[in-house]
Design a protein around this motif. Sequence first.
Motif: not given
Ligand SMILES: *Cc1c(COP(=O)(O)O)cnc(C)c1O
Length: 354
Positions: A190-193, A289-291, A317-319
């Motif tokens: 939850a740091g990024n939000m 996947p998480a992204s 899209v985070t990664g």
């Molecule tokens: C860390 C991460 C998240 C989650 O971000 P938080 O700041 O932990 O909520 C989502 N996607 C990717 C690819 C991450 O590395």
Amino acid sequence: MSHQWRGLIEEYREFLDIPADTPAISLGEGGTPLVRSEWLSGLTGGDVWLKVEGANPTGSFKDRGMTAAISVAVHEGAKAVVCASTGNTSASMAAYAAKARITPIVLVPDGKIAAGKMAQAIMHGGKVIKVRGNFDDCLRLSRGLAEHYPVALVNSVNPVRLQGQKTGAFEIVDALGDAPDYQLMPIGNAGNMSAYWLGYQQYAELGRATRTPVLRAFQAAGAAPLVLGHPVANPETRATAIRIGNPASWKLAEAARDGSGGRFASVTDEQILDAQAALAREDGVFVEPASAAGVAGLLQELAAGDSYAGKKVVIVVTGNGLKDTVTALEHHGDIDDVVVDADIDAAAGAAGLA
Ligand SMILES: *Cc1c(COP(=O)(O)O)cnc(C)c1O
């Protein structure tokens, strides 16, 4: 005249709450592409953009927080840094520690880290320690090590991380000319939000944006403490980067949700992996996947009758998809190996051209 992007500390130093004379330890992070999704714009009747954070130096948004955290830690005299990680934080920390020539110590849950991320931590010289436990156990140990030994903690409980990560919001406003109506994103620790909310609020206060967006954040169904309203003891999901049962920035993320008029929701692993595949095929953007949780969330909301018509939407899209090719290909289904002789007609036939 030089056009090289200088990394986010030098680009945004005046807006960052870090000691003014902190030398930047940078790998050129930030300045990532904001790519219009023709696919999702078409589906919604809105204007949907992807903030492609996999284009950062180590392949995830974690580099934004890490350039700030490592710069400040080194400025304060740190010779070693520690983090708990589901993979991307350690990959990023190890790279920035290498750049700073200090020692990275990495605590990861045994057996749950994607191979690409593990390779990064190892190649950058990380002292990788596998813990019999989950991410939340690793974070507890990291805090303890930082308390009792001469190492600096660089998890996102370190507020300097959020200072770096909030620049994602600055870049989006700088690119679009104002804040979007909505921002969708995955959420884990939850740091990024929380960081995006800081950034959007700051730009609005400075008059650089006329508004702040509604923030909607998506967890994996098997690791959805924010949706359930209580910690999850044994979080499970193929989206390992958001496999977190007790988010460190829980309170901050709730404040971001409430302040922005947003919400948390969950999506299943099936939805996440389907969204990952569709995004790669439809838009040419391969994410881990998480992204894809933000995309899966958008599709779920559309199916439920929500509308984004006429709205400007950013999905973070985070990664990068290259971090975990195993999970992606497992979900892809059978891959037909097409093998032909080295012959033009044979290749044309196999490609369906003839
Ligand atoms: C860390 C991460 C998240 C989650 O971000 P938080 O700041 O932990 O909520 C989502 N996607 C990717 C690819 C991450 O590395």
